[in-house]
Design a protein around this motif. Structure first.
Motif, PDB file in Angstrom:
ATOM      1  N   GLU A  10       0.908  -1.031  -0.077  1.00 19.81           N
ATOM      2  CA  GLU A  10      -0.043   0.018   0.042  1.00 19.81           C
ATOM      3  C   GLU A  10       0.874   1.253   0.070  1.00 19.81           C
ATOM      4  N   THR A  12       1.381   4.490   1.118  1.00 17.75           N
ATOM      5  CA  THR A  12       0.963   5.430   2.140  1.00 17.75           C
ATOM      6  C   THR A  12       1.850   6.776   2.088  1.00 17.75           C
ATOM      7  N   ARG A  13       1.005   7.862   2.671  1.00 19.79           N
ATOM      8  CA  ARG A  13       1.896   9.027   2.893  1.00 19.79           C
ATOM      9  C   ARG A  13       3.417   9.080   3.473  1.00 19.79           C
ATOM     10  N   VAL A  14       3.311   7.881   4.410  1.00 23.25           N
ATOM     11  CA  VAL A  14       4.835   7.834   5.012  1.00 23.25           C
ATOM     12  C   VAL A  14       5.987   7.273   3.897  1.00 23.25           C
ATOM     13  N   ARG A  15       5.161   6.113   3.100  1.00 19.90           N
ATOM     14  CA  ARG A  15       5.926   5.590   2.171  1.00 19.90           C
ATOM     15  C   ARG A  15       6.452   6.657   0.918  1.00 19.90           C
ATOM     16  N   ARG A  16       5.528   7.573   0.701  1.00 14.84           N
ATOM     17  CA  ARG A  16       5.775   8.631  -0.415  1.00 14.84           C
ATOM     18  C   ARG A  16       6.887   9.593   0.218  1.00 14.84           C
ATOM     19  N   THR A  17       6.830   9.860   1.406  1.00 17.37           N
ATOM     20  CA  THR A  17       7.579  10.753   2.011  1.00 17.37           C
ATOM     21  C   THR A  17       9.313  10.121   2.246  1.00 17.37           C
TER      22      THR A  17
END
Length: 155
Positions: A10, A12-17
């Protein structure tokens, strides 16, 4: 094969960051030698899309493995068959071909033997010591592309 369900990827915003953070280091070459920035052309928009990837250099050749499945960069590569790989001041134009399950099996095993594989291990059902048949059965969920030809330039 292990009967436990595999983890589902998935974005996520954390992974994008985290991807943006890692990409900054890879762009300037402050990274492990296998990390690169993969840039593909969007299959519908035509816009360039960049993501950090790990390139597997082995005795068999050079490979891009999609541990999270058929994510966007995989679908873009399937459409175009080429991409660029960047690390520091070097850009490589790479022409790729997708491997079938039997060809991908030993590459997937080798990919899981990498020291940083603990990050992607939960997305695989087969453990690194599993036979090739287990990896071949799993290959449809983890596309593998061989870099068949490349040209590198210094920028």
């Amino acid at each position: 094969m292990v009967n436990e369900p595999t983890k589902r990827f998935e974005m996520t915003r954390v992974r994008r960051t985290a991807n943006a953070f890692v990409s900054g280091f890879v762009k300037y070459g402050v990274c492990p030698p296998d990390l690169h920035l993969l840039t593909t052309r969007g299959r519908t928009s035509g816009f360039l899309r960049t993501t950090p990837v790990s390139v597997l250099d082995s005795d068999r050749g050079r490979y891009l493995v999609a541990p999270y499945g058929a994510v966007d960069w995989v679908r873009n590569l399937r459409k175009d068959g080429f991409a660029t790989l960047r690390q520091g001041g070097w850009i490589e134009l790479a022409i790729v071909r997708e491997l079938d399950a039997e060809e991908a099996a030993p590459v997937l095993r080798e990919y899981l033997d990498h020291p940083r594989a603990f990050v992607v291990g939960p997305y695989f059902e087969a453990p690194p010591e599993a036979p090739d048949e287990d990896f071949a059965a799993e290959a449809h969920r983890h596309p593998v592309f061989e870099i068949v030809r490349s040209t590198t330039i210094r920028i």
